[in-house]
Scaffold this active site. Sequence first.
Site, short mmCIF file in Angstrom:
data_model
loop_
_atom_site.label_atom_id
_atom_site.label_comp_id
_atom_site.label_asym_id
_atom_site.label_seq_id
_atom_site.Cartn_x
_atom_site.Cartn_y
_atom_site.Cartn_z
N ARG A 67 0.81 -1.22 0.00
CA ARG A 67 0.00 0.00 0.00
C ARG A 67 0.85 1.27 0.00
NH1 ARG A 67 -2.89 -2.04 -2.36
NH2 ARG A 67 -4.34 -3.61 -1.71
N HIS B 153 -7.90 -3.95 -8.49
CA HIS B 153 -6.82 -3.49 -9.36
C HIS B 153 -7.33 -3.34 -10.80
CE1 HIS B 153 -2.94 -3.18 -7.25
NE2 HIS B 153 -3.41 -4.10 -6.43
N THR C 208 0.50 -11.00 -12.23
CA THR C 208 1.06 -12.28 -11.78
C THR C 208 0.25 -12.94 -10.68
OG1 THR C 208 2.50 -11.16 -10.20
CG2 THR C 208 3.39 -11.54 -12.43
#
Length: 182
Positions: free
Chosen positions: A11, A49, A34
């Site tokens: 973060r 994300h 990944t």
Amino acid sequence: MSPELILGGARSGKSRHAEHLAAASGLPVTVIVTAEALDAEMAARIARHRTDRPAGWATVEAPRDLAGALVATAAHGRCTVVDCLTLWLANLLDGAEHLPPATPAEALPAFARERAAFLDALPTLPGRVILVANEVGLGLVPETPLGRLFRDEAGRLNQAVAALCGRVTFVAAGLPLVLKGG
């Protein structure tokens, strides 16, 4: 163009910084991810994300064959972001919990093969390549042998990648600090 490495803690803003650089490049962007959604919490992280990235960006999943994904994706006139090397490393260490204590990670055939292929490919990649990785060695020494192996291999990987990159940036509290190539 030489690849760029962006390091930081959890973060810290490292992924956001990489995404900002990719967007500012004005090039078409492919993100190589990944992470694997092995549980609901990780699936939610991956979804967040994905939502945070611009809709026009392509996504390639490469939990293990990162070199192959990079060679297939990186191109002149294109920006490729890898997020992140640390999760990729964790994927390569699958099975390490069964190694005898103090056995090097190279005893895992997939680890040795994939790491070498990635490091060999990295300096040959065309286009703009931005790599994201966690700096995990700043905290407590892990309690378990597997934790220490992961921490050590992450540090070794970050050093090897940084040596091949023209620019290395450390991000803390959302603030980028250029370590190399300023």
